[in-house]
Design a protein around this motif. Sequence first.
Motif, PDB file in Angstrom:
ATOM      1  N   HIS A  54     113.173  44.867 -23.394  1.00 62.51           N
ATOM      2  CA  HIS A  54     113.795  44.184 -22.265  1.00 62.51           C
ATOM      3  C   HIS A  54     114.723  43.127 -22.854  1.00 62.51           C
ATOM      4  O   HIS A  54     114.269  42.190 -23.514  1.00 62.51           O
ATOM      5  N   THR A 108     115.504  47.916 -20.726  1.00 62.71           N
ATOM      6  CA  THR A 108     114.980  47.921 -19.352  1.00 62.71           C
ATOM      7  C   THR A 108     115.669  46.871 -18.486  1.00 62.71           C
ATOM      8  O   THR A 108     115.667  46.993 -17.261  1.00 62.71           O
ATOM      9  N   ALA A 144     117.718  48.233 -15.069  1.00 61.40           N
ATOM     10  CA  ALA A 144     117.325  47.738 -13.746  1.00 61.40           C
ATOM     11  C   ALA A 144     118.447  47.929 -12.733  1.00 61.40           C
ATOM     12  O   ALA A 144     118.192  48.129 -11.541  1.00 61.40           O
ATOM     13  N   SER A 201     117.616  43.658  -8.163  1.00 63.00           N
ATOM     14  CA  SER A 201     116.584  42.861  -8.821  1.00 63.00           C
ATOM     15  C   SER A 201     117.225  41.880  -9.795  1.00 63.00           C
ATOM     16  O   SER A 201     118.365  42.036 -10.211  1.00 63.00           O
ATOM     17  N   ARG A 254     117.381  39.855 -13.557  1.00 64.32           N
ATOM     18  CA  ARG A 254     117.424  40.428 -14.900  1.00 64.32           C
ATOM     19  C   ARG A 254     116.178  40.120 -15.718  1.00 64.32           C
ATOM     20  O   ARG A 254     115.917  40.753 -16.735  1.00 64.32           O
ATOM     21  N   CYS A 295     111.835  42.064 -12.695  1.00 55.92           N
ATOM     22  CA  CYS A 295     111.799  43.527 -12.688  1.00 55.92           C
ATOM     23  C   CYS A 295     110.369  44.036 -12.481  1.00 55.92           C
ATOM     24  O   CYS A 295     110.145  44.989 -11.728  1.00 55.92           O
ATOM     25  N   TYR A 333     110.434  53.365 -14.356  1.00 50.58           N
ATOM     26  CA  TYR A 333     111.815  53.844 -14.374  1.00 50.58           C
ATOM     27  C   TYR A 333     111.886  55.360 -14.543  1.00 50.58           C
ATOM     28  O   TYR A 333     112.788  56.025 -14.005  1.00 50.58           O
ATOM     29  N   GLU A 384     120.475  39.510  -9.747  1.00 51.03           N
ATOM     30  CA  GLU A 384     121.194  40.285 -10.748  1.00 51.03           C
ATOM     31  C   GLU A 384     122.633  39.802 -10.853  1.00 51.03           C
ATOM     32  O   GLU A 384     123.266  39.491  -9.848  1.00 51.03           O
ATOM     33  N   THR A 412     113.515  47.205  -3.733  1.00 53.35           N
ATOM     34  CA  THR A 412     114.904  46.846  -3.974  1.00 53.35           C
ATOM     35  C   THR A 412     115.525  46.486  -2.628  1.00 53.35           C
ATOM     36  O   THR A 412     114.896  46.611  -1.582  1.00 53.35           O
TER      37      THR A 412
END
Length: 406
Positions: free
Chosen positions: A88, A117, A121, A128, A130, A135, A163, A221, A366
Amino acid sequence: MPGFAVIDLETTGLNPHTHDRVVELAIVHVDEYGNTTERWETLINPARDLGPQHIHGIRSADILDAPAFADIVGDVIELLQGRVLVAHNASFDSRFLYSEFERSGVPLWQQPNWLCTMQLARQCIPGSGRSLADCCAAYDIELVGAHRACVDAVATAQLLSAYMGAVEREFWYSHIDAALDFTWPLAPTVDATRAWKPRPEYSPDSTAASFLERITLKLPEHAGPAEHTDYLALLDRALLDRHLSVHETNALVDLAETLGISRTTIIGLHAEYFDALTAVAWADGVLTDAELADLVAVAVLIDIRTDRIADATAPRITEAPPTPGIGDFTLSPGDLVVLTGEMRRPREQIEADLIARGFVPWSGVTKKVKLLVAADPDSLSGKAQKARDYGIPVVGEDALRRLLGV
């Protein structure tokens, strides 16, 4: 077996090109189906001071008997061989890992591909934030004791698994094939007198989040290029303690130059960053003295104009968002519906009812989700909190039955 190696590092600072070092490493293996299989963790003796100990919580006494990175470099290569590297904010972890390889006499003349990741996202949970916590909240993934490498790596592995259900399998298999073709260098023979040494068990009292760290976790985001997101993620880390040292500012400048981000763009990113902090501080309609002090402190650190600070902190009239009522709420075919908690009916039956009526059961929260159904409508789960942040109705199982007419 092919799969993924999820990596997380804790470091003494932000810039591996100067004298910052890795002080903790965790590697989690995930198979091609998203299942976590094994994990390893160790503290690492960086042969220097530990940097911001109040953030990572590692004490000098903890690393006295820990191995140097050079002592375990062969083990690390063995654990990464043939696997897709995942992190991440992979830009941060990869630069530190490559630097440690080079210091250990194993420079990577060719560099493997990484999956990030944080960047994924945008595709998997659009809207979402960061941060890893943001996440993970979208999928109700537990993250207790952040800034411990093993905790963050395990959470990232679970996020990767989530994911994998949202992206076509061909995407993942193409990365697995590339990882199998990558050739790692041979590590020099080292007389390793120190084995891997995990950190002592996490104590909740040692990682109390500051106000700024809490609001950073809720930032939305950033919609710009991937390089801008990498810069903002490094800024997040640097501002956790509400202080920018010369060392940290040098790291930010170094990253901006490496990524090719201009001064003009950086000024704009800082302004957007400050505006996002301001929006979070005002979200409840009240700006407390602590929030005001932190906004001003951050504004000074990232060189925000005085008039922008005045506008951000001026009294304002805000209206509480209306609470959506089930009476005038309807679902339309194709709407996304997320379930959370242990329902009275089996989840498979509820999802079958949704599908039969043209609705789409969804895994993560989301901005595109239309409804969250919770076993307890007052749930404080990450999914429920995220839904409330987005203004998505949160209802119980009985309300869903009325909506579906079952």
